[in-house]
Enzyme design. Sequence first.
Site, PDB file in Angstrom:
ATOM      1  N   ARG A  12     -81.379  13.069 -64.390  1.00 29.10           N
ATOM      2  CA  ARG A  12     -81.283  12.065 -63.334  1.00 29.10           C
ATOM      3  C   ARG A  12     -79.898  12.187 -62.715  1.00 29.10           C
ATOM      4  O   ARG A  12     -79.064  12.955 -63.159  1.00 29.10           O
ATOM      5  CB  ARG A  12     -81.614  10.639 -63.816  1.00 29.10           C
ATOM      6  CG  ARG A  12     -81.280  10.249 -65.200  1.00 29.10           C
ATOM      7  CD  ARG A  12     -79.828  10.225 -65.522  1.00 29.10           C
ATOM      8  NE  ARG A  12     -79.066   9.466 -64.561  1.00 29.10           N
ATOM      9  CZ  ARG A  12     -77.782   9.594 -64.331  1.00 29.10           C
ATOM     10  NH1 ARG A  12     -77.073  10.492 -65.016  1.00 29.10           N
ATOM     11  NH2 ARG A  12     -77.151   8.874 -63.439  1.00 29.10           N
ATOM     12  N   GLY A  13     -79.693  11.390 -61.639  1.00 30.63           N
ATOM     13  CA  GLY A  13     -78.461  11.536 -60.861  1.00 30.63           C
ATOM     14  C   GLY A  13     -78.776  12.463 -59.697  1.00 30.63           C
ATOM     15  O   GLY A  13     -79.345  13.549 -59.893  1.00 30.63           O
ATOM     16  N   ALA A  14     -78.399  12.027 -58.491  1.00 32.95           N
ATOM     17  CA  ALA A  14     -78.875  12.703 -57.275  1.00 32.95           C
ATOM     18  C   ALA A  14     -78.607  14.214 -57.257  1.00 32.95           C
ATOM     19  O   ALA A  14     -79.539  15.007 -57.059  1.00 32.95           O
ATOM     20  CB  ALA A  14     -78.265  12.014 -56.054  1.00 32.95           C
ATOM     21  N   GLN A  42     -77.688   3.170 -67.496  1.00 34.58           N
ATOM     22  CA  GLN A  42     -77.007   4.471 -67.370  1.00 34.58           C
ATOM     23  C   GLN A  42     -75.524   4.358 -67.731  1.00 34.58           C
ATOM     24  O   GLN A  42     -74.933   5.305 -68.243  1.00 34.58           O
ATOM     25  CB  GLN A  42     -77.131   5.003 -65.936  1.00 34.58           C
ATOM     26  CG  GLN A  42     -78.514   5.502 -65.552  1.00 34.58           C
ATOM     27  CD  GLN A  42     -79.338   4.421 -64.909  1.00 34.58           C
ATOM     28  OE1 GLN A  42     -79.151   3.235 -65.154  1.00 34.58           O
ATOM     29  NE2 GLN A  42     -80.298   4.812 -64.085  1.00 34.58           N
ATOM     30  N   ASP A  93     -76.794   8.111 -53.603  1.00 36.78           N
ATOM     31  CA  ASP A  93     -78.049   8.884 -53.593  1.00 36.78           C
ATOM     32  C   ASP A  93     -78.437   9.332 -52.194  1.00 36.78           C
ATOM     33  O   ASP A  93     -79.207  10.281 -52.035  1.00 36.78           O
ATOM     34  CB  ASP A  93     -79.185   8.056 -54.192  1.00 36.78           C
ATOM     35  CG  ASP A  93     -79.062   8.043 -55.702  1.00 36.78           C
ATOM     36  OD1 ASP A  93     -78.198   7.304 -56.218  1.00 36.78           O
ATOM     37  OD2 ASP A  93     -79.788   8.814 -56.354  1.00 36.78           O
ATOM     38  N   ASN A 150     -77.305   3.513 -53.524  1.00 38.06           N
ATOM     39  CA  ASN A 150     -76.873   3.892 -54.885  1.00 38.06           C
ATOM     40  C   ASN A 150     -77.564   2.936 -55.856  1.00 38.06           C
ATOM     41  O   ASN A 150     -78.308   2.037 -55.454  1.00 38.06           O
ATOM     42  CB  ASN A 150     -75.347   3.848 -55.011  1.00 38.06           C
ATOM     43  CG  ASN A 150     -74.865   4.502 -56.306  1.00 38.06           C
ATOM     44  OD1 ASN A 150     -75.281   5.622 -56.620  1.00 38.06           O
ATOM     45  ND2 ASN A 150     -74.016   3.829 -57.060  1.00 38.06           N
TER      46      ASN A 150
HETATM   47  O1  MRU Z   1     -81.715   6.455 -61.279  1.00 43.48           O
HETATM   48  P1  MRU Z   1     -80.592   7.432 -61.456  1.00 43.48           P
HETATM   49  O2  MRU Z   1     -79.984   7.404 -62.821  1.00 43.48           O
HETATM   50  O3  MRU Z   1     -80.969   8.818 -61.019  1.00 43.48           O
HETATM   51  O4  MRU Z   1     -79.485   6.910 -60.447  1.00 43.48           O
HETATM   52  C1  MRU Z   1     -78.258   7.577 -60.373  1.00 43.48           C
HETATM   53  C2  MRU Z   1     -77.300   6.937 -59.432  1.00 43.48           C
HETATM   54  O5  MRU Z   1     -77.564   5.939 -58.814  1.00 43.48           O
HETATM   55  C3  MRU Z   1     -75.999   7.657 -59.226  1.00 43.48           C
HETATM   56  O6  MRU Z   1     -74.969   6.759 -58.975  1.00 43.48           O
HETATM   57  C4  MRU Z   1     -76.157   8.594 -58.017  1.00 43.48           C
HETATM   58  O7  MRU Z   1     -77.272   9.412 -58.167  1.00 43.48           O
HETATM   59  C5  MRU Z   1     -74.961   9.427 -57.802  1.00 43.48           C
HETATM   60  S1  MRU Z   1     -74.810  10.672 -59.063  1.00 43.48           S
HETATM   61  C6  MRU Z   1     -73.479  11.637 -58.695  1.00 43.48           C
END
Ligand code: MRU
Length: 341
Positions: free
Chosen positions: A51-53, A200, A241, A251
Amino acid sequence: MIKSSVAPVFWDDERSRLQLVDQLALPDNYVLLTMESVNDIAHAIKAMIVRGAPAIGITAAFGVYYAAREAWKSHDKAALIRNAKDLLAQTRPTAVNLFWALDRMMACVEKHISDATPDAILCEAKQILKEDYDMNLAMAEHGADAIGNVKNILTHCNAGALATAGLGTALGVIRAIDARLKDNGESLHVWVDETRPYLQGARLTSWELMQDGVDCTLITDNMAAHFMKQGLVDAVIVGADRIARNGDFANKIGTYGLAVLAAYHRIPFYVAAPSSTFDANMATGDDIVIEERAPSEVVVINGKRIAPDGVKARHPAFDVTPHQLVTGIITPDGVLRFSDK
Ligand code: MRU
């Protein structure tokens, strides 16, 4: 040179396989999962094993390579790869990095569709991985220059090494500030929002910072205002995101509330994001699709129900912060300012 000891995505050249750190097993267990198929990869993104964009985009890029190598000898390889791309595109809707990576990979497929092997497609996925790391490195230095040697930073969710090719966006900047302070015999302290409901911050950010010896304190999301009022937060930094043309950005849910709190307390509020997070097709944040996840993720924690059976709940996974609340967006090319905050 700053570095992180963790990364979420690995390409194993010997076995020609993608390996992912199972982020559902952290912080208690560090498990590497080997992806055998496009279906495995799509599942890993949807189930938030990865996960994470930026990490989602990188993983999907390797997914297109898996599809290409499975389809390469077939007559309708273009259609087969397109189907796989559609499957990957349906996993998570908010992070534009996913769609950016898929478009870039499909352009590469089109260019090399007549090649004898799909090797060029693998090279492109590896290049996306490398570029993401390099962008994080550049952002870390720009962000540390812009924010300066503050002593207490608050962050939300995980915009760290685990969400990218390594280092992280927000956590890359945090690492750089900490490294500069440590050169002077001081160190940074990071307030880590737990990030309800998916945790997270609690599960991933505090673990990642502890792995690298960055001093941090875990707080529940509703404590941020309290510590801001006490003067114990010098700056807030988060990831994104999807960023619209006017600087509005999506985000993790809770980011908007934090930005409002930071504005009220006159605390600088920064966003760090690579070029793959900017959506040139979106004029403002109003059109960003917000992923709505299962209400059970709000009601059940670690297998234990914490509210009455049958209670109604909602789980929008992201929110949109208006650009007026943002001090600066840290990019690999420098800091963008959309407001006079
Ligand atoms: O649902 P997730 O864990 O994928 O969400 C992640 C986030 O919101 C992060 O802040 C975002 O993706 C930036 S990661 C560099």
